[in-house]
Design a protein around this motif. Structure first.
Motif, PDB file in Angstrom:
ATOM      1  N   ALA A  20     -10.295  -4.345   2.213  1.00  0.00           N
ATOM      2  CA  ALA A  20      -9.512  -2.889   1.687  1.00  0.00           C
ATOM      3  C   ALA A  20      -8.302  -3.281   0.888  1.00  0.00           C
ATOM      4  O   ALA A  20      -8.072  -2.663  -0.344  1.00  0.00           O
ATOM      5  N   ARG A  21      -7.257  -4.021   1.511  1.00  0.00           N
ATOM      6  CA  ARG A  21      -6.191  -4.269   0.842  1.00  0.00           C
ATOM      7  C   ARG A  21      -6.278  -5.141  -0.274  1.00  0.00           C
ATOM      8  O   ARG A  21      -5.616  -4.916  -1.509  1.00  0.00           O
ATOM      9  N   ALA A  24      -7.562  -2.896  -3.090  1.00  0.00           N
ATOM     10  CA  ALA A  24      -6.668  -2.092  -3.652  1.00  0.00           C
ATOM     11  C   ALA A  24      -5.676  -2.767  -4.767  1.00  0.00           C
ATOM     12  O   ALA A  24      -5.317  -2.263  -5.759  1.00  0.00           O
ATOM     13  N   THR A  58     -10.429   3.065  -2.406  1.00  0.00           N
ATOM     14  CA  THR A  58      -9.096   3.655  -2.082  1.00  0.00           C
ATOM     15  C   THR A  58      -8.396   4.651  -3.080  1.00  0.00           C
ATOM     16  O   THR A  58      -7.662   5.112  -3.174  1.00  0.00           O
ATOM     17  N   MET A  81     -10.227   1.710   3.594  1.00  0.00           N
ATOM     18  CA  MET A  81     -10.231   2.332   2.470  1.00  0.00           C
ATOM     19  C   MET A  81      -9.473   3.714   2.260  1.00  0.00           C
ATOM     20  O   MET A  81      -8.666   3.838   1.480  1.00  0.00           O
ATOM     21  N   ILE A  84      -5.909   3.481   2.767  1.00  0.00           N
ATOM     22  CA  ILE A  84      -5.070   3.451   1.628  1.00  0.00           C
ATOM     23  C   ILE A  84      -5.205   4.454   0.719  1.00  0.00           C
ATOM     24  O   ILE A  84      -4.120   4.918  -0.021  1.00  0.00           O
TER      25      ILE A  84
END
Length: 220
Positions: A20-21, A24, A58, A81, A84
């Motif tokens: 996820a990070r 993003a 995200t 997700m 964020i």
């Protein structure tokens, strides 16, 4: 972004949570194609529409789209997700952009939490279907969630013409947890699958060339 909707979500959820990070922080690969997708989608939406997005990642697309419709529920099964996405939403509210009609939710298309009594005017799924393990079941559910005449608007990566190259690479990456499930489509096969589920295809495009098929399909 899209996620692999399966009967057993555990491995897919772990993959997308872990990603996820990094996801993003990644820039859009083809900004022109992304803007074309948004523009063509907005041509089919109106200010009275209730919209559901599947595999919202995200939340970048949802944050752009929601001001053009009545309500916008953006979902993803990966909690990382959605965390964020909620952070982005709070940041926008802090800057004065309210997004009153937008809500993010950790859920999949089969969850009761996505059901609305009146049905949706449109359901969106961008860069999505090629990561779905049970696409026929998912499309049947989408069909059931839409109002009569409602739209399913999607964009799908189609790798059939390069399957000899991509499939062995993807399988090798999956073995070490570096890739999710990926289904190989051609333009014709993804369009046929959508049509067989009870939709009439009313628009297609390729953004970007040559492998991302944009499809607008109306519930028959």
């Amino acid at each position: 972004m899209a996620v692999a909707w399966t009967n057993d979500m555990t491995s897919s959820t772990r993959f997308w949570d872990k990603t996820a990070r990094k996801y993003a922080a990644s820039p859009i690969k083809d900004e022109d194609a992304y803007q074309k997708t948004l523009a063509r989608t907005l041509e089919h939406l109106g200010p009275k529409d209730n919209v559901l997005e599947l595999g919202c990642g995200t939340g970048s697309t949802a944050l752009i789209m929601d001001g053009n419709v009545r309500s916008y529920l953006a979902t993803d099964f990966a909690p990382g997700m959605i965390r964020i996405a909620d952070e982005k939403l709070e940041a926008e509210k802090t800057r004065g952009k309210l997004h009153d009609g937008l809500r993010f939710l950790t859920a999949d298309v089969f969850s009761e939490s996505v059901e609305v009594p009146e049905g949706y005017d449109a359901i969106l799924g961008f860069n999505f279907l090629h990561l779905v393990e049970n696409p026929e079941d998912l499309l049947a559910r989408v069909h059931g969630l839409l109002k009569p005449g409602g739209l399913f608007i999607s964009k799908t990566v189609c790798l059939a013409d390069k399957a000899w190259l991509f499939v062995p690479l993807i399988k090798a990456m999956q073995l070490v947890g570096k890739a999710p499930f990926v289904r190989v489509y051609s333009f014709a096969s993804v369009e046929d699958m959508i049509s067989r589920t009870g939709f009439d295809i009313i628009e297609t495009g390729t953004y970007p060339e040559p492998r991302s098929r944009f499809i607008v399909a109306r519930k028959a």
